[in-house]
Scaffold this motif. Structure first.
Motif, PDB file in Angstrom:
ATOM      1  N   ASN A 322      36.578  38.803  47.198  1.00  0.00           N
ATOM      2  CA  ASN A 322      35.841  39.978  46.719  1.00  0.00           C
ATOM      3  C   ASN A 322      36.321  40.408  45.340  1.00  0.00           C
ATOM      4  O   ASN A 322      35.523  40.756  44.460  1.00  0.00           O
ATOM      5  CB  ASN A 322      36.011  41.143  47.701  1.00  0.00           C
ATOM      6  N   ARG A 326      33.962  40.475  42.023  1.00  0.00           N
ATOM      7  CA  ARG A 326      33.772  41.734  41.289  1.00  0.00           C
ATOM      8  C   ARG A 326      34.176  41.580  39.829  1.00  0.00           C
ATOM      9  O   ARG A 326      33.539  42.134  38.932  1.00  0.00           O
ATOM     10  CB  ARG A 326      34.579  42.846  41.964  1.00  0.00           C
ATOM     11  N   LEU A 412      28.537  47.689  38.710  1.00  0.00           N
ATOM     12  CA  LEU A 412      29.597  48.025  39.634  1.00  0.00           C
ATOM     13  C   LEU A 412      30.239  49.331  39.205  1.00  0.00           C
ATOM     14  O   LEU A 412      30.237  49.684  38.028  1.00  0.00           O
ATOM     15  CB  LEU A 412      30.667  46.932  39.627  1.00  0.00           C
TER      16      LEU A 412
END
Length: 413
Positions: A322, A326, A412
């Motif tokens: 993850n 990201r 994000l």
């Protein structure tokens, strides 16, 4: 915090340079002397000369072995077993060396501890007891078992033997790179930085010692600076997510450490990703805290020769995946674009032709017809794609808009 503590104040502290040197002589044959290596790329990025101490290369992937082993080797023959409360690296380091020395070890872990950590600790020969949903509950139960069964409790940080063992990291770092003028190390309970600062102050040189905590858990920062910032949240650096630092370590940090910096979750993620991409080494969030400080506070370290401790490498593989994804998204190499289309044949085909013309790889396409504020004949489509870099992504968005579509980037946080 004192930048130049008086000799008398240093002498009154519970751990001396002689304690650390004795610990190193004691444990050196049984631990990995991890390398301290320069990172030319990170040096160019940060403006400092950056040396990395790879403690993630210990057998249990963390420096915690040092203090645990130093403590175990000083126990008397009357010891019938050791006990600790830990859900992390202290558990594994203590279990591994206790098993190697033939000392029974019991580790109390919260019931919420990931199965992989339980399995790893049991794999090192320890008896694992799951109790309570928090570390505090597990700690309290461990102290009860200590009294009831006659075990010896091994604290993860607030013990002079632990502190002396952790300080051996600095012994090796400064032997390998005598030119280091700044040591940057993570702070959880404070054992590692207390030991390393002891070595730095005894070096005969002006070495600055800087601690690093996650912004979500500024416990030592609060203790030293008299602040009352909250200590809570889901931090990537769970290895230093300590709500209450040690009493012994707080005294030593106040006397020996020059500064404590706080770092954001975003910079912790970036540091983990950079260390994997550039140094090809896996670190956990706590292990990347030192580099995160250089990324967040570059002006603080510009022109200095910095030694950073990569204190651990035990990170869940799914979490690591993850973090890497990201980071790709933030750098523009992975993106999700939201485009408004008319719900008619050929609409998606024509849009995809723009991606083809810009040589962008499409990973996933998501259509949304119902949960949207658009008219019934309109739809929203989200397209996940791979680009070479941010400039390539910007060219793609410009081309989509030039083709007559409304397009936006899903960012994000």
């Amino acid at each position: 915090m004192a930048t130049d503590p008086a000799p008398a104040a240093v002498a009154a502290l519970p751990v001396s340079i002689d304690d650390v040197r004795a610990a190193h002589a004691r444990i050196a044959p049984s631990i990995v002397r991890t390398p301290t290596l320069i990172s030319k790329t990170l040096s160019e990025m940060t403006g400092a000369t950056v040396y990395l101490k790879f403690e993630n290369l210990q057998f249990t992937a963390a420096y915690k072995e040092r203090g645990a082993l130093n403590t175990l080797m000083q126990l008397g023959p009357q010891t019938i077993g050791v006990i600790a409360a830990s859900a992390g690296n202290h558990a594994q380091g203590l279990a591994y060396h206790a098993n190697r020395l033939g000392i029974p070890a019991t580790i109390v872990m919260p019931t919420t501890t990931p199965t992989v950590k339980v399995t790893q600790t049991e794999g090192h020969g320890a008896t694992v007891i799951l109790f309570g949903e928090t570390f505090d509950a597990a700690y309290a139960h461990a102290r009860e078992l200590e009294a009831a069964r006659g075990f010896t409790f091994v604290h993860p940080f607030d013990d002079p033997r632990i502190i002396a063992g952790q300080g051996t990291v600095a012994i090796e770092m400064l032997e390998d790179v005598p030119d280091i003028d700044t040591i940057v190390t993570p702070i959880g309970g404070g054992g590692l930085i207390s030991g390393m600062a002891t070595v730095a102050r005894a070096s005969g040189r002006d070495i600055e010692v800087i601690g690093v905590e996650a912004e979500l858990f500024p416990s030592m920062y609060n203790r030293i600076n008299g602040t009352d910032m909250p200590c809570a949240g889901d931090t990537l650096a769970e290895g230093i997510a300590v709500k209450e630092p040690g009493a012994i370590t707080a005294t030593m940090v106040e006397a020996l450490v020059d500064d404590i910096l706080l770092v954001s979750e975003r910079n912790l993620e970036k540091a983990v990703s950079l260390l994997l991409q550039i140094e090809k080494t896996v670190v956990e969030g706590a292990g990347a805290a030192g580099l995160a400080a250089l990324l967040q506070h570059p002006e603080r370290f510009k022109g200095k020769t910095v030694g950073i401790t990569l204190c651990g490498g035990n990170i869940d593989t799914r979490l690591l995946a993850n973090v890497l994804l990201r980071d790709l998204a933030r750098s523009g190499r992975l993106a999700r674009l939201r485009v408004r289309l008319q719900d008619q044949p050929g609409a998606l085909f024509n849009l995809v032709r723009v991606f083809d013309a810009e040589r962008v790889n499409i990973i996933e396409v998501y259509h949304q017809r119902v949960f949207t504020t658009l008219p019934a004949k309109g739809l929203i489509t989200d397209i996940e794609c791979e680009t070479r870099d941010r400039a390539h992504l910007d060219r793609l968005i410009a081309a989509i808009r030039q083709a007559g579509y409304e397009a936006s980037l899903v960012e994000l946080a």
